[in-house]
Design a protein around this motif. Structure first.
Motif, PDB file in Angstrom:
ATOM      1  N   ASP A   1    -120.499 180.011 -20.177  1.00 55.34           N
ATOM      2  CA  ASP A   1    -119.151 179.885 -20.747  1.00 55.34           C
ATOM      3  C   ASP A   1    -118.814 178.529 -21.344  1.00 55.34           C
ATOM      4  OD1 ASP A   1    -119.143 178.482 -18.454  1.00 55.34           O
ATOM      5  OD2 ASP A   1    -117.579 179.616 -17.446  1.00 55.34           O
TER       6      ASP A   1
ATOM      7  N   GLN B   1    -118.640 175.664 -20.078  1.00 55.65           N
ATOM      8  CA  GLN B   1    -117.862 174.726 -19.256  1.00 55.65           C
ATOM      9  C   GLN B   1    -118.700 173.486 -18.962  1.00 55.65           C
ATOM     10  OE1 GLN B   1    -116.379 177.588 -16.030  1.00 55.65           O
ATOM     11  NE2 GLN B   1    -114.652 176.214 -16.365  1.00 55.65           N
TER      12      GLN B   1
ATOM     13  N   ARG C   1    -116.101 168.609 -16.894  1.00 54.71           N
ATOM     14  CA  ARG C   1    -116.205 170.041 -17.138  1.00 54.71           C
ATOM     15  C   ARG C   1    -115.045 170.507 -18.007  1.00 54.71           C
ATOM     16  NH1 ARG C   1    -116.690 175.210 -13.265  1.00 54.71           N
ATOM     17  NH2 ARG C   1    -118.674 175.946 -14.095  1.00 54.71           N
TER      18      ARG C   1
HETATM   19 MG    MG Z   1    -117.348 179.195 -15.622  1.00 55.52          MG
END
Ligand code: MG
Ligand code: UDP
Length: 342
Positions: A119, A121, A219
């Motif tokens: 994803d 991140q 992140r």
């Molecule tokens: Mg994630």
């Protein structure tokens, strides 16, 4: 004693004077919304790293489809047919993030593997630094979150509390590190020997030993789609971490049991003294009922926790495989060394 394969320790590694073959493993569960963007950014990154001779031209990205129900596998197959740097592994059904990750780690070759989430991140910018650490002798490189400012206060509080709890129970764990890490070939082969049914990789990897390094990153938020870790799965993983690495809860029961027993002895003495030396010895309702509830509660709790560990023994004794691969796609590149391994 098992025989030592002396070839493992012979001379300098092959990548001492040439860029190492680094493969990337990404578990994907219902990630069709984010995959095109992830693939575009990773593809770009790979080209740059290869052009800068940070990683070898053979390096690839392996996307592990963890039994997705959306178009994830179609996206992966399409990507693999268009782009030689991408390959896919499809699991026969959803086995959970840790098993999907393990499948990727155990199935691909190369000098090292970097695992990350689908994803976006995880900050891709630190990868050259991770590879540099690897080349300087770190067999394991942990990517660690510098801050948790992108998390909800609830997630931040529970996550940090959890890491502290594990630490207090004596589980070796890298604070604020999830599953974004580099593992060298030796660490990967060591990991192969761990056959646990209930995987909690972030607790297992520090057990391997080997020289390790930490690289920090910030992140970001998930690029698209929803978290595939709802509270239920999160609690499951957290419990896994505790029960797979620590017998502390069992000891807690013993401790609680001892305390309660001591308290009951004290109470018995008190009751006896009251009976013998005072005239207030009316058989009290409270002093009868309270211990019954209390002991009942403690016993149930104790049984529950013992049951949890028993269940783990039961699951582990079945020795079931942790995943099945249904299909693969893309041009799997193997070095000659890898042929021995796979
Ligand atoms: Mg994630
Ligand atoms: N994932 C998986 N199988 C699952 C759940 C999650 O392979 O059953 C993957 C998911 O696609 C993602 C990674 O594990 O690449 C981490 O999940 P997510 O980003 O949803 O977790 P969060 O960052 O919210 O903790």
């Amino acid at each position: 004693m098992e025989l030592i394969d002396r070839r493992t320790f012979a001379g300098t590694p092959a990548f001492a004077d040439k860029p190492p073959l680094i493969n990337f493993v990404i578990p994907c569960y219902n990630e069709q919304a984010v995959l095109p963007e992830t693939a575009a950014r990773l593809g770009q990154l790979l080209s740059t790293l290869k052009a800068d001779a940070v990683i070898s031209a053979q390096s690839s990205v392996y996307l592990v489809d963890d039994g997705s129900k959306d178009g994830t596998w179609a996206t992966i197959s399409e990507l693999a047919s268009r782009h030689a740097d991408f390959c896919g592994i499809k699991l026969s059904r959803n086995r959970g993030h840790q098993n999907a990750l393990l499948c990727g780690l155990m199935s691909v070759g190369g000098d090292a593997v970097i695992s990350l989430d689908a994803d976006l991140q995880d900050d891709l910018g630190i990868i050259p630094d991770m590879v540099r650490r690897f080349r300087h002798g770190s067999e394991v490189v942990y990517a660690v979150r510098r801050r948790r400012d992108k998390d909800t206060p609830f997630k931040r509080f529970t996550a940090e509390g959890y890491y502290k709890l594990l630490h207090a129970m004596g589980v070796q764990i890298v604070f604020n590190h999830a599953d974004y890490r580099l593992l060298g070939r030796r660490a990967l082969e060591a990991l192969r020997d761990y056959r646990e049914t209930h995987l909690f990789l972030r607790g297992l990897i520090p057990q391997l030993g080997y020289p390790a390094a930490i690289v920090e990153f910030d992140r970001s938020e998930r690029f698209a789609g929803d978290s595939k870790y709802p509270l239920r799965k999160m609690l499951g993983l957290a419990w896994q971490g505790v029960t797979s690495f620590s017998a502390f809860p069992l000891r807690l029961i013993t401790g609680a049991g001892m305390l309660v027993s001591l308290a009951s002895i004290a109470m018995a003495v008190w009751a006896l003294l009251t009976r013998l030396f005072t005239d207030m010895a009316l058989p009290g309702w409270a002093s009868t009922v309270i211990p019954i509830y209390f002991l009942g509660g403690i016993q149930l709790l104790g049984l529950g926790i013992i049951g949890e560990y028993m269940a783990k023994v039961y699951e582990a004794s079945k020795q079931r495989p942790r995943y099945h691969v249904e299909a693969i796609c893309g041009a799997w590149r193997e070095t000659d060394d890898d042929k021995d391994l796979l």
